[in-house]
Design an enzyme around this catalytic site. Sequence first.
Site, mmCIF file in Angstrom:
data_model
loop_
_atom_site.group_PDB
_atom_site.id
_atom_site.type_symbol
_atom_site.label_atom_id
_atom_site.label_comp_id
_atom_site.label_asym_id
_atom_site.label_seq_id
_atom_site.Cartn_x
_atom_site.Cartn_y
_atom_site.Cartn_z
ATOM 1 N N HIS A 99 46.922 44.754 31.383
ATOM 2 C CA HIS A 99 45.892 45.371 32.110
ATOM 3 C C HIS A 99 46.265 46.428 32.694
ATOM 4 O O HIS A 99 47.572 46.437 33.375
ATOM 5 C CB HIS A 99 45.253 44.261 32.940
ATOM 6 N N ASP A 101 44.288 47.831 35.519
ATOM 7 C CA ASP A 101 43.816 47.998 36.605
ATOM 8 C C ASP A 101 45.051 47.245 37.652
ATOM 9 O O ASP A 101 45.648 46.612 37.094
ATOM 10 C CB ASP A 101 42.546 47.544 36.938
ATOM 11 N N ASP A 132 52.781 44.348 37.827
ATOM 12 C CA ASP A 132 51.538 43.816 37.458
ATOM 13 C C ASP A 132 50.489 45.028 37.597
ATOM 14 O O ASP A 132 49.717 45.362 38.315
ATOM 15 C CB ASP A 132 51.077 42.756 38.823
ATOM 16 N N GLU A 166 41.033 43.348 35.019
ATOM 17 C CA GLU A 166 41.689 41.972 35.072
ATOM 18 C C GLU A 166 41.663 41.549 36.526
ATOM 19 O O GLU A 166 41.542 40.211 37.104
ATOM 20 C CB GLU A 166 43.280 42.181 34.498
ATOM 21 N N GLU A 167 41.925 42.404 37.516
ATOM 22 C CA GLU A 167 42.151 42.056 38.909
ATOM 23 C C GLU A 167 40.748 41.833 39.688
ATOM 24 O O GLU A 167 40.674 41.313 40.882
ATOM 25 C CB GLU A 167 43.085 43.244 39.806
ATOM 26 N N ASP A 195 52.425 39.581 31.394
ATOM 27 C CA ASP A 195 51.917 39.910 32.644
ATOM 28 C C ASP A 195 52.125 38.742 33.745
ATOM 29 O O ASP A 195 51.324 38.196 34.445
ATOM 30 C CB ASP A 195 50.159 39.836 32.511
ATOM 31 N N THR A 330 34.100 42.540 70.173
ATOM 32 C CA THR A 330 33.037 41.542 70.820
ATOM 33 C C THR A 330 31.775 41.399 70.030
ATOM 34 O O THR A 330 30.765 41.449 70.362
ATOM 35 C CB THR A 330 32.939 41.538 72.314
ATOM 36 N N ARG A 343 43.381 26.592 42.110
ATOM 37 C CA ARG A 343 43.939 26.834 40.876
ATOM 38 C C ARG A 343 43.762 25.349 40.263
ATOM 39 O O ARG A 343 43.894 24.323 40.741
ATOM 40 C CB ARG A 343 45.499 26.992 41.240
ATOM 41 N N SER A 417 46.510 32.466 37.012
ATOM 42 C CA SER A 417 45.834 32.514 35.753
ATOM 43 C C SER A 417 45.416 33.801 35.099
ATOM 44 O O SER A 417 45.314 34.742 35.979
ATOM 45 C CB SER A 417 44.334 32.015 36.143
ATOM 46 N N HIS A 445 50.255 41.681 43.981
ATOM 47 C CA HIS A 445 49.394 41.482 44.937
ATOM 48 C C HIS A 445 49.616 41.534 46.271
ATOM 49 O O HIS A 445 48.766 41.440 47.029
ATOM 50 C CB HIS A 445 48.690 39.885 44.462
HETATM 51 ZN ZN LIG Z 1 48.622 40.809 36.189
HETATM 52 ZN ZN LIG Z 2 47.349 40.498 39.167
#
Ligand SMILES: [Zn+2]
Ligand SMILES: [Zn+2]
Lengths: 475, 475
Positions: A99, A101, A132, A166-167, A195, A330, A343, A417, A445
Amino acid sequence: MVEFKKLSECIEKKQEIFIDRLRRAVEIPSVSAEAGHRNDVFRMIDWTQKELEKLGATCEQIQNGKQEMPDGTILDLPPVLFATLGQDKSKKTLCIYGHLDVQPAALCDGWDSDPFKLTERDGKLYGRGSTDDKGPVMAWINAIETLQEMKVDIPINIKFVLEGMEESGSVGLDDILIKHKDSFLSDVEFTCISDSYWLGKSKPCLAYGLRGLCYYCVEISVCQQDLHSGVFGGTVHEGMADLCWLMSQLIDAEGTIKIDGIHEQVAPVTAEEIELYKKIDFDIDDYRNDLKAHKLVTDDKVKILMNRWRFPSLSIHGIEGAFAGPGAKTVIPAKVVGKFSLRIVPDMTPKAVDKCVIDYLNKLWAQRKSPNQFKVYPTKGSKPWLADYKNPHYQAGAKAIKTVFGTEPDYICEGGSIPVTLTFQELTQKNVMLLPIGACDDMAHSQNEKINITNYMDGTKVLAVYLMELGNCSS
Amino acid sequence: MVEFKKLSECIEKKQEIFIDRLRRAVEIPSVSAEAGHRNDVFRMIDWTQKELEKLGATCEQIQNGKQEMPDGTILDLPPVLFATLGQDKSKKTLCIYGHLDVQPAALCDGWDSDPFKLTERDGKLYGRGSTDDKGPVMAWINAIETLQEMKVDIPINIKFVLEGMEESGSVGLDDILIKHKDSFLSDVEFTCISDSYWLGKSKPCLAYGLRGLCYYCVEISVCQQDLHSGVFGGTVHEGMADLCWLMSQLIDAEGTIKIDGIHEQVAPVTAEEIELYKKIDFDIDDYRNDLKAHKLVTDDKVKILMNRWRFPSLSIHGIEGAFAGPGAKTVIPAKVVGKFSLRIVPDMTPKAVDKCVIDYLNKLWAQRKSPNQFKVYPTKGSKPWLADYKNPHYQAGAKAIKTVFGTEPDYICEGGSIPVTLTFQELTQKNVMLLPIGACDDMAHSQNEKINITNYMDGTKVLAVYLMELGNCSS
Ligand SMILES: [Zn+2]
Ligand SMILES: [Zn+2]
Ligand SMILES: [Zn+2]
Ligand SMILES: [Zn+2]
């Protein structure tokens, strides 16, 4: 077959070129989750197409329709890039998925350097997407480029499936793959995906299992606009109070999932599995120290690995709509959306998990007796995946690793995943393998995502040898 | 004394000039909470100083030192602007307080127009600061400018105290005022603050009470960096689970504060108070409809008003460090900071409330037995304020309102806190009055903050008449 020593030298000579390729990829901030970066995802796909065309690949961008964002705006979905390199009927065909992205990233999140400028420090290449998944995708290109420059006959046909969502849940990808089951995918003998990550920092591995993901939003709506707590506090039922309470009921203090009916879905662990897990090379103290976590949920190696791969886990990610900045605002938020995910593992299915989660939250909401408006809905669901790691395809991967590293890989699963893994397996009815090149501490990430230069270069070597090994492989 | 009809006409003729003044003020995005806008706060103070100097005021910027932001960066605090207009020993001196900074705002938060471009729609002027507090500050300037152009002798000396950190806790202001107790503030006979709102949309009011504010951060730290929930989920104790649970224990489903020792601090409500509240012109259905709230905590007018003014309330504002954007990020936050605050009333004090909150959260944390790191701390605390609304100063305000609107004001309290109100009362030992000009639906601190043109113009008239009435006033 090409001599490994020569291949290795050719790859090493090209290090600066390969790093520069990754640099150019990282500089395109192809964040699929943010509307303002959608155009960069398109740019990233075009750029990668040009790189593949330089290798002689025939490329096609498969259009992917539109997407409605949560605020109602309509965005074009990035196309899926299909590429074909070699159409020799006497050769088998490998499908490579990756991927283009990346996850959101901003310097102010705590990065030590601009996440969209590849920055070398201490032999590591820092940048969003470095590991990634731009690093691995570039490594495939590097490997093919080198073999071509060495005038080696690659003994297989290669197809690429590269996506840009993908993300953000791989929106549209499954539909496109299903549509191309009998055309683009019809001759695929093996699918390989790079990946994911090694279990540790030095030992390479192959992965044969992945947890699935079920992601949920819980919306609480109080009124139309955010309110000033001084003026209105005490007169409305506040949504944050409802939401915090609901989310506090998802897991207990020990981290055990409290949602009824979840644990019953997990396939029982066998004695054989426990033995398999015991053999894996994994140092729990290193793991904790790398995280700089105060404490893990257990100090038992097998339990920790099973918690990562073999059991479901639940994470509360955050709240949209509430005050999230620094300082002291506030505000009484008008509408808050809590986000959490599970998961999931065999034999759980998104459908069964969705039902448990929605029933459980509806039950809690009825108990709460709040006058606010409540809504819970899944935003994505993917099944877990398991492959046969005794398949010759895995042996080709293992041989490539042995050639480059002089060691057998560990056979592991992954906690994360990659839903498309299962899609490839189901559509091609052939073996799918995960061949990671990054290390466990690459921090995908997260802030300061990186790939080690050694992993990037050795990964390129492994992928090149693997492409050659596939010539001898009867799937 | 100047004839009201003539004054009113002169003010109306200047409407475009007055709106343009507010436009220029709103265009300076003086958000005190955001480091990137700190320079705009300075610009706003300089700009206002020039406006006051055009009226003939003598201005001084009182330097206010440095501020350490949560991330460790050091910022210059904006100076406090002191202005003096008139030094006639035979006249009494009025001190006017206002603030030039604003709450954060972004179009993407749900504004219908750029928050930093004053936008007129349906007789309303939309923009951040339009009503809080740039509109009222501009109205004072408008009033004085008009009286001067009419060559009216203003029967009092006027002093301004204008700050740039009100929305960020008025950092440094109290110290500066304390230092100037015997100099700049020594001759102040009355203090007037226009930084609050009418109770409804048509009936003007004067306010004699304010709740205080105690703001808290609860920090839970898990590890050093955000983690990918797929890779790490199931192995660390997640901070969001701890934080949601802690925050779920602050108030119950009915909105009752669960923190031990809070309710005991509230001064008992007297029968006389209940009678006073019963008389207030307040339509609870209008109130709910304006909020577009599904339901209020009660349908009883007196209870709702007492919940706003007479009892403490607790609001959970949000979480810093967790995922707060749109989409579905699968992050395990490394460190999360929950933010909540209590509005406090007589006889509560920040000191006593801090102790209760900290003790209570420590007690909860001990129960939780989490391995994560925990910290709770107050970030600001201000006492509640009460004034004598039978003072002649209030009568001057009431006469001004009667002159402009033909009606007596309601005497109300405010749920929000303007901590400096109490500081002025304590340092000058004189009466302090809140004279709001905006309407209840102005949506300060929220999306689409606005001031009605009528409120802005009639407010300018009230302030002008009030300045004249003060000449006859023996405080
Ligand atoms: Zn990935
Ligand atoms: Zn990722
Ligand atoms: Zn204000
Ligand atoms: Zn304000």
